[in-house]
Design a protein around this motif. Structure first.
Motif, PDB file in Angstrom:
ATOM      1  N   GLY A  60       0.609  -1.581   0.165  1.00  0.00           N
ATOM      2  CA  GLY A  60       0.417  -0.268   0.801  1.00  0.00           C
ATOM      3  C   GLY A  60       0.657   0.984  -0.502  1.00  0.00           C
ATOM      4  O   GLY A  60       0.587   1.986  -0.022  1.00  0.00           O
ATOM      5  N   CYS A  61       2.190   0.994   0.599  1.00  0.00           N
ATOM      6  CA  CYS A  61       3.320   1.924   0.066  1.00  0.00           C
ATOM      7  C   CYS A  61       3.337   2.915  -1.044  1.00  0.00           C
ATOM      8  O   CYS A  61       3.302   2.266  -2.446  1.00  0.00           O
ATOM      9  CB  CYS A  61       4.590   2.189   0.401  1.00  0.00           C
ATOM     10  SG  CYS A  61       4.791   1.556   2.114  1.00  0.00           S
ATOM     11  N   ASP A  62       2.986   3.725  -0.852  1.00  0.00           N
ATOM     12  CA  ASP A  62       3.253   5.286  -2.555  1.00  0.00           C
ATOM     13  C   ASP A  62       4.661   4.806  -2.985  1.00  0.00           C
ATOM     14  O   ASP A  62       5.379   5.450  -2.356  1.00  0.00           O
ATOM     15  CB  ASP A  62       2.542   6.437  -1.937  1.00  0.00           C
ATOM     16  CG  ASP A  62       2.621   7.426  -3.434  1.00  0.00           C
ATOM     17  OD1 ASP A  62       3.057   7.313  -4.673  1.00  0.00           O
ATOM     18  OD2 ASP A  62       2.173   8.468  -2.687  1.00  0.00           O
ATOM     19  N   GLU A  63       4.693   5.173  -3.904  1.00  0.00           N
ATOM     20  CA  GLU A  63       6.058   4.965  -4.458  1.00  0.00           C
ATOM     21  C   GLU A  63       6.420   5.672  -4.590  1.00  0.00           C
ATOM     22  O   GLU A  63       7.566   6.191  -4.213  1.00  0.00           O
ATOM     23  CB  GLU A  63       5.974   4.383  -5.804  1.00  0.00           C
ATOM     24  CG  GLU A  63       6.003   2.851  -5.976  1.00  0.00           C
ATOM     25  CD  GLU A  63       5.973   1.869  -7.124  1.00  0.00           C
ATOM     26  OE1 GLU A  63       6.862   2.359  -8.075  1.00  0.00           O
ATOM     27  OE2 GLU A  63       5.097   0.347  -7.333  1.00  0.00           O
ATOM     28  N   SER A  64       5.654   7.444  -4.436  1.00  0.00           N
ATOM     29  CA  SER A  64       6.625   8.591  -4.710  1.00  0.00           C
ATOM     30  C   SER A  64       6.965   8.543  -3.331  1.00  0.00           C
ATOM     31  O   SER A  64       7.471  10.283  -3.109  1.00  0.00           O
ATOM     32  CB  SER A  64       5.779   9.807  -5.485  1.00  0.00           C
ATOM     33  OG  SER A  64       4.324  10.062  -4.056  1.00  0.00           O
ATOM     34  N   THR A  65       6.752   8.360  -2.470  1.00  0.00           N
ATOM     35  CA  THR A  65       6.974   7.935  -0.676  1.00  0.00           C
ATOM     36  C   THR A  65       8.441   7.720  -0.511  1.00  0.00           C
ATOM     37  O   THR A  65       8.918   6.397  -0.628  1.00  0.00           O
ATOM     38  CB  THR A  65       6.005   7.500   0.308  1.00  0.00           C
ATOM     39  OG1 THR A  65       4.713   7.915   0.049  1.00  0.00           O
ATOM     40  CG2 THR A  65       6.142   8.066   1.524  1.00  0.00           C
ATOM     41  N   HIS A  66       9.482   9.126  -0.197  1.00  0.00           N
ATOM     42  CA  HIS A  66      10.789   8.315   0.026  1.00  0.00           C
ATOM     43  C   HIS A  66      11.028   8.305   2.025  1.00  0.00           C
ATOM     44  O   HIS A  66      10.796   9.374   2.299  1.00  0.00           O
ATOM     45  CB  HIS A  66      11.674   9.103  -0.730  1.00  0.00           C
ATOM     46  CG  HIS A  66      11.981   8.602  -2.413  1.00  0.00           C
ATOM     47  ND1 HIS A  66      11.927   7.981  -2.628  1.00  0.00           N
ATOM     48  CD2 HIS A  66      10.848   9.871  -2.759  1.00  0.00           C
ATOM     49  CE1 HIS A  66      11.363   8.050  -3.953  1.00  0.00           C
ATOM     50  NE2 HIS A  66      11.009   9.497  -4.338  1.00  0.00           N
ATOM     51  N   ALA A  67      11.738   7.562   2.136  1.00  0.00           N
ATOM     52  CA  ALA A  67      12.485   7.344   3.408  1.00  0.00           C
ATOM     53  C   ALA A  67      13.390   8.800   3.342  1.00  0.00           C
ATOM     54  O   ALA A  67      14.168   9.578   2.666  1.00  0.00           O
ATOM     55  CB  ALA A  67      13.629   6.657   4.034  1.00  0.00           C
ATOM     56  N   PRO A  68      13.308   9.545   4.854  1.00  0.00           N
ATOM     57  CA  PRO A  68      13.830  10.395   4.893  1.00  0.00           C
ATOM     58  C   PRO A  68      15.458  10.251   4.581  1.00  0.00           C
ATOM     59  O   PRO A  68      15.813   8.714   4.962  1.00  0.00           O
ATOM     60  CB  PRO A  68      14.147  10.902   6.599  1.00  0.00           C
ATOM     61  CG  PRO A  68      13.042  10.195   7.047  1.00  0.00           C
ATOM     62  CD  PRO A  68      12.786   9.244   5.893  1.00  0.00           C
TER      63      PRO A  68
END
Length: 90
Positions: A60-68
């Motif tokens: 369900g994670c959005d691929e555009s979300t990046h870890a800090p």
């Protein structure tokens, strides 16, 4: 095996069964057999439930979300340390 007799469960066996089941590399009949085997132990059932939940969250994670960047750096460092650490037993 009773629902609370985890002492008879092999961690490697349960890990392999969970992967076989959750990686969708088995037939429906085999999946039922795996679920029946894992359901014999409360601890193993909980482990499978948690693994399924984590996999659903990852899907369900959005691929555009990046870890800090600081987290990414720490993870990269830990991977590097893990790969370069050598233990000599002689």
């Amino acid at each position: 095996m009773s629902h609370d007799d985890h002492s008879r469960c092999s961690s490697e066996e349960i890990e392999a069964l969970c992967c076989e089941l959750l990686d969708n590399c088995t037939s429906e009949q085999r999946a039922e057999e795996i679920r029946a085997r894992i359901s014999e132990c409360t601890c193993c059932s909980t482990r499978l439930d948690c693994e399924e939940e984590v996999r659903q969250m990852v899907k369900g994670c959005d691929e555009s979300t990046h870890a800090p960047e600081t987290l990414r750096a720490r993870i990269s460092y830990q991977i590097h340390v893990s790969q370069t650490e050598v233990h000599w037993q002689g």
